[in-house]
Design an enzyme around this catalytic site. Structure first.
Site: not given
Lengths: 56, 473
Positions: B82, B158, B182
């Site tokens: 990420k 996310s 997330s």
């Protein structure tokens, strides 16, 4: 209990923005007011909970 | 004998081939970069591809193996992170446009360095919701990441780029973070395994923060053994992270064949069944039946816990970003900006009450774990919605998609419990995810149960069909 009107909420957001030093145009203020309505919906659930236990 | 293609192998299998010389690490990297080049234009998982760095790392691994040295348990395994994780020489953007102007990171995040120390090879950085405040990875600056099982649907967020990259077989492993769900939400919507360890277990050094009291590092994989080996690799004390608990590593790779007889499995009802779609309930039921559940149990404080963590997230996140909101409000994703500012305006008395609720909810959860060994709950109330879909019907009610995706994950991370999301696929439908929730510090139990579910073919994480993902040249 006193109900929070749309005008009250808009005034709260506008005043808070000034206190926090945020420079927001009218559209941004309106969007924050919408978001604030959602946050306060959850905040109401928090406030409605019975008092927490007094034992830390 | 049919040799499976690289993208169909899990990380352990790839490392096995690299360590024995059946494949070179460089050939693995080249094949990975080629697959990313073919499929990512459609999926939009990657925001940075580190081809030179990956090839250089692969060459070092191949040289170690040629010299007869041990190259590590994840030798030659490509992974991606990420884009809130620091990568030396790359700007950490955390899904924002604002940070794109910042100086590049000077060193790798702790978790990145630990994975590379076991022989894994970083190949890129992945898309996410701006500053990790979202569940859909429909990013205003960097575009939406698409669900590999149906590119018309969201990947979740996310950590959506991380989940989609693993689902599409672009990499077998990816790092994400989980503050309110997330890791667990995108793992569920994409149909892969996801691990959110106990709060405080893993070092967060070098990961851009969102909410200090809630942020966790997590992992995505298509096999449970991959989750376990990668999780074991990134455990360990890091004195530079003041939030990390002072606990020795507790490896889980040896926990993949648990003894399930007598295991007390409770299915969370109440809040965790309200709003759940039929296919999600069916997935929980399949898992519960295989594990011999003792039935439904409840946590009465869950709705209040969800409300409390919603307020704490908004307030802490708003406070963290206030300096940037004061100076560059116009450069935020409008949806992120409004919620962060609203959080910054929240009266302190509400936040203090929310903290009290957290303490009492933790006591309720601890008491429940006196009667059960593990809890099951849906990861999301529905399977992956379409891109841009803002509401979804549930009976006579209308749910806001973005706000509702985390309603079952938020109470669990609020009290820091370890969770593995297991994917349950059904013919013709989108996958659903089930949370395997263990007591604090018992990641081994959640991982072991996930492994048992995979062996029983209840949970699996197939690579998405690539034929619908390629864009014609």
């Amino acid at each position: 209990m006193t109900m929070l009107s749309d005008a009250d909420l808009a005034a709260f957001v506008t005043t808070s923005a000034i206190v926090l030093g945020l420079r927001l145009d009218d559209a941004a203020l309106a969007a924050v007011t919408d978001a604030m309505r959602g946050v306060l919906g959850q905040a109401a659930l928090v406030l409605d909970c019975p008092p927490a236990s007094t034992t830390p | 004998v049919t040799v499976p293609p690289l993208h169909a192998l899990d990380a352990v299998a790839i490392a096995g081939e690299v360590r024995t010389g059946a494949r070179s690490a460089l050939s693995v990297v080249d094949a990975t970069l080629d697959r990313i080049a073919r499929l990512d234009p459609r999926l939009n998982c990657f925001t940075a591809i580190l081809a030179d760095r990956a090839r250089a790392t692969a060459a070092r691994i191949d040289a170690r193996i040629a010299a007869g040295h041990d190259a590590g348990p994840l030798a030659g395994v490509p992974f991606a992170v990420k884009n809130l994780f620091d990568i030396a020489g790359v700007t950490t953007i955390a899904g924002s446009a604002i940070l794109a102007d910042a100086a590049p990171a000077t060193r790798d995040a702790f978790a990145v360095a630990r994975l590379e120390a076991t022989g894994a090879i970083l190949v890129g950085a992945l898309n996410m919701d701006e500053f990790a405040y979202g569940f859909s990875t429909e990013n205003a600056h960097w575009g939406a990441t698409r669900n590999p099982h149906d590119p018309g649907r969201i990947a979740g967020g996310s950590s959506g780029g991380s989940a989609a990259a693993v689902t599409a077989g672009l990499v077998p492993l990816a790092l994400g973070t989980d503050t309110n769900g997330s890791v667990r939400v995108p793992a569920a919507l994409c149909g892969i395994f996801g691990l959110k360890p106990s709060f405080g277990r893993l070092s967060r050094s070098g990961a851009f923060p969102f909410v200090d009291s809630l942020d966790h590092i997590g992992l995505f994989a298509r096999s449970v053994r991959d989750l376990a080996i990668a999780y074991d690799a990134i455990q360990g004390r890091d004195d530079s992270d003041p939030h990390q608990a002072d606990r020795p590593p507790e490896p889980t790779l040896s926990a993949l064949d648990p003894f399930l007889d007598g295991l007390r499995v409770g299915v969370l009802g109440g809040w965790f069944a309200r709003f759940a779609a039929a296919e999600v309930i069916a997935a929980v039921d399949r898992v519960a039946a295989m594990l011999g559940s003792i039935g439904t149990v409840t946590l009465e404080g869950s709705e209040a816990a969800r409300a409390a963590v919603f307020c704490i997230t908004a307030a802490e996140g708003g406070a963290r970003h206030l300096p940037m909101l004061r100076s560059r409000a116009a450069d935020f994703d409008p949806a992120t900006r409004s919620r962060l500012i609203a959080g910054a305006m929240l009266p302190a008395a509400i936040v203090a009450k929310a903290c009290d609720i957290r303490r009492d909810y933790r006591r309720e959860v601890d008491a429940l774990f006196e009667t059960v060994d593990v809890l099951l709950a849906p990861a999301t109330p529905f399977t992956a919605p379409s891109l841009g879909e803002s509401t979804i019907a549930h009976g006579d009610e209308t749910l806001a998609v973005r706000a509702s995706l985390g309603i079952y994950t938020q109470p669990i991370s609020f009290v820091g419990l370890p969770v593995v999301v297991v994917p349950v696929h059904s013919a013709g439908g989108m996958p659903a995810g089930v949370q395997i929730i263990a007591p604090r510090w018992r990641e081994d139990r959640a991982i072991g149960i996930a492994a048992a579910l995979a062996r029983a073919a209840i949970a699996d994480a197939p690579v998405a069909d690539a034929t619908r993902l390629e864009i014609a040249a």
